[in-house]
Design an enzyme around this catalytic site. Structure first.
Site, PDB file in Angstrom:
ATOM      1  N   LYS A   1      77.199  78.006  -1.014  1.00 31.48           N
ATOM      2  CA  LYS A   1      78.432  78.786  -0.927  1.00 31.48           C
ATOM      3  C   LYS A   1      78.414  79.978  -1.903  1.00 31.48           C
ATOM      4  O   LYS A   1      79.239  80.864  -1.825  1.00 31.48           O
ATOM      5  CB  LYS A   1      79.648  77.892  -1.167  1.00 31.48           C
ATOM      6  CG  LYS A   1      79.888  76.868  -0.031  1.00 31.48           C
ATOM      7  CD  LYS A   1      81.051  75.954  -0.355  1.00 31.48           C
ATOM      8  CE  LYS A   1      81.302  74.875   0.691  1.00 31.48           C
ATOM      9  NZ  LYS A   1      82.025  75.363   1.888  1.00 31.48           N
TER      10      LYS A   1
ATOM     11  N   HIS B   1      77.986  68.925  11.971  1.00 33.81           N
ATOM     12  CA  HIS B   1      78.648  69.804  11.009  1.00 33.81           C
ATOM     13  C   HIS B   1      77.699  70.559  10.107  1.00 33.81           C
ATOM     14  O   HIS B   1      78.148  71.321   9.243  1.00 33.81           O
ATOM     15  CB  HIS B   1      79.608  69.006  10.130  1.00 33.81           C
ATOM     16  CG  HIS B   1      80.884  68.651  10.807  1.00 33.81           C
ATOM     17  ND1 HIS B   1      81.983  69.481  10.813  1.00 33.81           N
ATOM     18  CD2 HIS B   1      81.234  67.572  11.526  1.00 33.81           C
ATOM     19  CE1 HIS B   1      82.954  68.914  11.490  1.00 33.81           C
ATOM     20  NE2 HIS B   1      82.529  67.744  11.938  1.00 33.81           N
TER      21      HIS B   1
ATOM     22  N   THR C   1      86.502  76.876   7.256  1.00 38.39           N
ATOM     23  CA  THR C   1      87.865  76.917   7.793  1.00 38.39           C
ATOM     24  C   THR C   1      88.811  77.624   6.826  1.00 38.39           C
ATOM     25  O   THR C   1      89.849  78.131   7.250  1.00 38.39           O
ATOM     26  CB  THR C   1      88.423  75.506   8.079  1.00 38.39           C
ATOM     27  OG1 THR C   1      88.197  74.675   6.939  1.00 38.39           O
ATOM     28  CG2 THR C   1      87.757  74.904   9.318  1.00 38.39           C
TER      29      THR C   1
ATOM     30  N   LYS D   1      86.824  76.532  -2.559  1.00 37.60           N
ATOM     31  CA  LYS D   1      86.048  75.691  -1.657  1.00 37.60           C
ATOM     32  C   LYS D   1      85.227  74.759  -2.532  1.00 37.60           C
ATOM     33  O   LYS D   1      85.199  74.932  -3.746  1.00 37.60           O
ATOM     34  CB  LYS D   1      85.139  76.532  -0.760  1.00 37.60           C
ATOM     35  CG  LYS D   1      84.334  77.584  -1.539  1.00 37.60           C
ATOM     36  CD  LYS D   1      83.547  78.534  -0.654  1.00 37.60           C
ATOM     37  CE  LYS D   1      84.387  79.530   0.120  1.00 37.60           C
ATOM     38  NZ  LYS D   1      84.463  79.300   1.541  1.00 37.60           N
ATOM     39  N   ARG D   2      84.556  73.774  -1.953  1.00 40.29           N
ATOM     40  CA  ARG D   2      83.683  72.945  -2.776  1.00 40.29           C
ATOM     41  C   ARG D   2      82.645  73.810  -3.491  1.00 40.29           C
ATOM     42  O   ARG D   2      82.250  74.867  -2.988  1.00 40.29           O
ATOM     43  CB  ARG D   2      82.993  71.890  -1.904  1.00 40.29           C
ATOM     44  CG  ARG D   2      83.898  70.750  -1.495  1.00 40.29           C
ATOM     45  CD  ARG D   2      84.456  70.010  -2.682  1.00 40.29           C
ATOM     46  NE  ARG D   2      83.441  69.225  -3.340  1.00 40.29           N
ATOM     47  CZ  ARG D   2      83.351  67.910  -3.306  1.00 40.29           C
ATOM     48  NH1 ARG D   2      84.256  67.203  -2.641  1.00 40.29           N
ATOM     49  NH2 ARG D   2      82.387  67.267  -3.928  1.00 40.29           N
TER      50      ARG D   2
ATOM     51  N   LYS E   1      92.259  80.225   7.207  1.00 42.26           N
ATOM     52  CA  LYS E   1      93.552  80.121   6.513  1.00 42.26           C
ATOM     53  C   LYS E   1      93.884  81.440   5.808  1.00 42.26           C
ATOM     54  O   LYS E   1      95.024  81.914   5.843  1.00 42.26           O
ATOM     55  CB  LYS E   1      93.516  79.001   5.472  1.00 42.26           C
ATOM     56  CG  LYS E   1      93.205  77.616   6.016  1.00 42.26           C
ATOM     57  CD  LYS E   1      92.878  76.642   4.863  1.00 42.26           C
ATOM     58  CE  LYS E   1      92.186  75.398   5.375  1.00 42.26           C
ATOM     59  NZ  LYS E   1      91.532  74.631   4.273  1.00 42.26           N
TER      60      LYS E   1
HETATM   61  C1  LIG Z   1      90.285  74.309   4.035  1.00 39.52           C
HETATM   62  C2  LIG Z   1      89.897  73.526   2.849  1.00 39.52           C
HETATM   63  C3  LIG Z   1      88.543  73.359   2.543  1.00 39.52           C
HETATM   64  C4  LIG Z   1      87.435  74.009   3.335  1.00 39.52           C
HETATM   65  O1  LIG Z   1      87.126  75.243   2.741  1.00 39.52           O
HETATM   66  P1  LIG Z   1      85.808  76.068   3.161  1.00 39.52           P
HETATM   67  O2  LIG Z   1      85.951  77.335   2.406  1.00 39.52           O
HETATM   68  O3  LIG Z   1      85.889  76.273   4.636  1.00 39.52           O
HETATM   69  O4  LIG Z   1      84.651  75.250   2.732  1.00 39.52           O
HETATM   70  C5  LIG Z   1      88.220  72.622   1.424  1.00 39.52           C
HETATM   71  N1  LIG Z   1      89.164  72.059   0.655  1.00 39.52           N
HETATM   72  C6  LIG Z   1      90.474  72.209   0.914  1.00 39.52           C
HETATM   73  C7  LIG Z   1      91.473  71.583   0.010  1.00 39.52           C
HETATM   74  C8  LIG Z   1      90.885  72.930   2.020  1.00 39.52           C
HETATM   75  O5  LIG Z   1      92.187  73.068   2.285  1.00 39.52           O
END
Ligand SMILES: *Cc1c(COP(=O)(O)O)cnc(C)c1O
Length: 821
Positions: free
Chosen positions: A553, A359, A655, A547-548, A659
């Site tokens: 990022k 990952h 991911t 995101k985190r 979405k």
């Molecule tokens: C999809 C999702 C992530 C992943 O987000 P990235 O932008 O791809 O790092 C993190 N936290 C939650 C709650 C999510 O639904």
């Protein structure tokens, strides 16, 4: 097929539950009690399907996937289960007929998130489970039943405060405890070897501490197919609870130690995302759930198979990152010590049963365990890892004729450390990356030595998301519009969304689509009003980065751009600007000081801008507290712009980018991870790409030629923003608060490069791309067309596609066919 719904029975179950468990009549029940009642009534419906799926498993004994993951970021179950059972309307009718005044969505809000994960990796595991059941694949998710999931984030004075996530406080209506499947897991002690009468050496671990692993199964429903898999989460209990009655000193002490071990083992999820922290308890957690899972998988296998050599035909372990990589050694241990196989056979079976997903390429995220710690905790497993390594180094030398320096680099055990990624690669028949570019970097860079000797092991499986949760459940209005327009095939075949393409030119459809986006923005505006007490303009661009919080990022780059815009408006308050609401949501690891400081910066900039009369009509900045699956379901459908701005090469896939695309947000992003594949799907006209490429980033690291001072000295606007970080513009009373961030962007510190994530390098191109976004938004008709095209082109990013590829290329498992009802 789909479950029959018996309305009267469902009503009675709700009434009975409220009566028996809350000692109340319906009119007195609290929303939480109503949730419990509806959840139990729903569980009752799916239980028959679950039992039946199990019967078919037992009768057919198909090859079964065990998806091993330290994290499952599931979120709430009720709404998703009702959707997958196809009974939302019926349940709504029941509530109405029972005269229940609160809305189903408010009942759903009573459910705590199952937050057993940090971010993308854990959420991926949850999406995979949904797809596995929808596609009827025989599979278990295997993980840990943490007593506390990812912490709850509060923002106080702009700072992150962590609170424990006591998600089991009101019980968990979905889980079933399975005492009959308990396993013993052994820690510590000493390994003794002895020779039997035939001259074979045997190994035995003595004076160990035991923990009982007790599984709790949660149902994972397929979409309207009656198929139910289990998510098996292991809890820890002390064995021989009554041993405390012995007065023998040694036994007493050991009993107390075992109690303590069991109590602490599954207490809490480690809150680091993409960052390794070598804690002994974490290693114990890993071994605990891996050992329990491998033992129970072999026990189940042996019930219907006589020959242990058939294991690879019947079982596959997929390791979600290296966190469960210890499975390789544990399986060899069981095959040798308990099944009495020789090394070669045990190794062959193991390397045809285990598969590994990588990952990340970030060095700080790669797991390496100190030998001393490992050896003390897992003496027998350590011996096996040493032996794997010894034989692997011989193979490198004698079969592959590798030079000694390369052998040193590739060794699994080296310089006092065990390299878990290498153990996973050597012990697996498949190694996959999670987006095309990421897999290429693995093959050509991080793991190139391994790729050279095992080219056939390497493959790509681009991540995906489940459209049931991320469109069906989270955006019901859009889901309905799509179904009315092109039918409902998309629920199980997301590529059907392609049929929306012509509607990107259809004014009636465009109107309906944009109306829904507007409604979703109103829904989020309401959430923001309630949670932040900020009023946002629903006609402004909703520009979202959730995101985190991680330096790679680049939330900091987003903030610097906001400050650049702020300065532009301050310099020319009467100019024409497109109103924009910048929305952030992010948890920082509690020990990640710089990430937490960036949260404080975002909130301070929000404070500055939201209270400045010159600017507040054009820019609003909102930091949404406690980003998690359930508020992601409200935030993402409301977005116009999806921020995917990681330093190229750092985000393995991402991911949330998928979405957002599905929900009609336009991506502003770098050519990183799955952004590249999104770009390929939507084409140049429907995305905003900027910045360094992976190749450029990697070559800048190699040459060491990047100097952020060049930008500081030559770009006036950027220069001004950087100075504002430290001159009191942001917080008048504490001008030195953000010095660390300023310094990190300009100066080297020890091993840390100056601006290691190329924020200043990409800032100007980012700012220009953002100007294009604003301009594009002015043409609402065209913007909506682009948004529709994003939805229409998102078919590739269904986790159904991902799971089919894993099943066909790696796992070699087949859908189970349930008997017709
Ligand atoms: C999809 C999702 C992530 C992943 O987000 P990235 O932008 O791809 O790092 C993190 N936290 C939650 C709650 C999510 O639904």
């Amino acid at each position: 097929m789909a479950t029959k719904f018996n309305k009267e029975k469902f009503k009675k179950e709700i009434l009975d539950h409220v009566r028996n468990f809350s000692r109340k009549t319906l009119s007195d029940a609290t929303p939480q009690e109503l949730y419990q009642a509806v959840a139990f009534a729903t569980r009752d419906i799916l239980t028959d399907d679950w039992i039946e799926t199990q019967h078919v498993y037992n009768a057919e004994a198909p090859k079964t996937l065990y998806y091993l993951s330290m994290e499952f970021l599931v979120g709430r179950a009720l709404g998703n289960n009702l959707l997958n059972l196809g009974i939302i309307d019926q349940v709504q009718e029941v509530l109405k007929e029972l005269n229940i005044k609160i809305d189903l969505s408010l009942i759903e809000d009573q459910e705590p998130d199952a937050g057993l994960g940090n971010g993308g990796l854990g959420r991926l595991a949850a999406c995979f489970l949904d797809s596995l059941s929808t596609l009827s694949y025989p599979a278990y998710g295997c993980g840990i039943r943490y007593n506390y999931g990812i912490f709850k984030q509060e923002i106080k004075d702009g700072y992150q405060i962590e609170h424990p996530d006591d998600w089991l406080a009101n019980g968990n209506p979905w889980e079933v405890k399975r005492n009959d499947n308990a396993q013993e897991v052994k820690f510590g002690g000493t390994v003794y070897s002895y020779c039997d009468e035939n001259g074979n050496v045997h190994y035995e671990q003595k004076d160990f501490q035991s923990v009982l692993a007790i599984p709790y199964d949660m149902p994972i429903l397929g979409y309207k197919n009656g198929f139910v898999n289990g998510l098996r989460l292991w809890d820890a209990e002390a064995p021989e609870k009554f041993v405390l009655r012995f007065f023998d000193q040694g036994a007493y002490e050991k009993a107390v130690q075992q109690q303590t071990l069991a109590k602490t083992l599954v207490e809490v999820l480690y809150p680091n995302d993409n960052h390794y922290q070598g804690k002994a308890l974490r290693l114990k957690q890993q071994y605990f759930f891996v050992s329990a899972t491998v033992q129970s998988a072999i026990a189940k296998f042996k019930k219907s198979n006589a020959n242990i050599y058939d294991l690879p035909q019947k079982v596959v372990f997929q390791m979600n990152d290296t966190h469960p990589a210890i499975a390789v050694a544990e399986l060899i241990r069981i095959l040798i010590d308990e099944e009495n196989l020789g090394w070669d056979d045990a190794f062959y079976i193991t390397t045809h049963t285990c598969a590994y997903t990588n990952h990340t390429i970030m060095i700080e995220a790669l797991e390496t365990w100190p030998i001393e710690l490992f050896k003390t905790l897992l003496p027998r497993v350590y011996q096996i890892i040493e032996e794997i390594n010894r034989r692997f180094c011989i193979e490198l030398r004698e079969v592959h004729h590798m030079p000694e320096n390369i052998i040193h680099d590739m060794a699994i055990v080296c310089d006092g450390q065990i390299k878990m990624a290498y153990l996973a690669i050597v012990g697996s028949f498949s190694v996959n990356g999670v987006a095309a570019i990421h897999t290429e970097i693995l093959k050509n860079d991080l793991l190139k030595n391994f790729y050279n000797i095992y080219p056939d092991k390497f493959n790509n499986k681009t991540n995906g998301i489940t459209q049931r949760r991320w469109l069906g459940h989270s955006n019901p209005e859009l889901a309905n519009l799509i179904t009315e327009t092109i039918g409902d095939d998309w629920y199980t075949d997301l590529t059907a969304l392609k049929k929306l393409t012509p509607y990107a030119q259809d004014s009636a459809f465009i109107d309906a689509y944009s109306k829904i986006k507007h409604n979703n923005k109103l829904r989020l505006a309401k959430y923001i009003k309630e949670n932040n007490n900020i009023i946002v303009n629903p006609d402004s661009i909703f520009d979202v980065q959730v995101k985190r919080l991680h330096e790679y990022k680049r939330q900091l780059m987003n903030v610097l751009n906001i400050l650049m815009l702020y300065n532009e408006i301050k310099a020319n308050p009467n100019g024409n600007y497109v109103p924009r609401t910048f929305i952030f949501g992010a948890k920082a690891a509690p020990g990640y000081r710089r990430a937490k400081l960036i949260i404080k910066l975002i909130n301070s900039v929000a404070n500055l801008i939201n209270n400045d009369p010159d600017v507040k009509d054009y820019i609003t900045v909102v930091f949404i507290e406690n980003y998690c699956v359930s508020n992601a379901e409200i935030i993402i459908p409301a977005a116009n712009v999806s921020e995917q701005i990681s330093t190229a090469s750092k985000e393995a896939s991402g991911t949330s980018n998928m979405k957002f695309m599905l929900n009609g947000a336009l991506t502003i992003g770098t050519l990183d991870g799955a952004n590249i594949e999104i770009y390929e799907e939507v084409g140049d006209d429907n995305i905003f790409i900027f910045g360094l490429t992976c190749e450029e980033v990697l070559s800048l690291y190699k040459s060491g030629s990047y100097n952020p001072w060049d930008i500081y000295n030559h770009d006036e606007d950027i220069n001004k923003v950087l100075k504002q970080l430290i001159n009191g513009t942001i917080i008048h009373s504490a001008s030195d608060l953000f010095i660390e961030l300023y310094e990190s962007l300009l100066n080297r510190a020890g091993d840390n490069l100056a601006d290691p994530y190329f924020i200043l390098k990409d800032l100007r191109p980012y700012h220009e791309a953002q100007a294009k976004v604003a301009k594009a938004y002015l043409d609402q008709k065209n913007w909506n067309k682009m948004a529709i095209i994003n939805t229409a082109c998102s078919g590739k990013f269904s986790s159904d596609r991902t799971i089919k590829q894993y099943a066909e290329d790696i796992w070699h498992i087949k859908p189970l066919i349930l008997p017709k009802k």
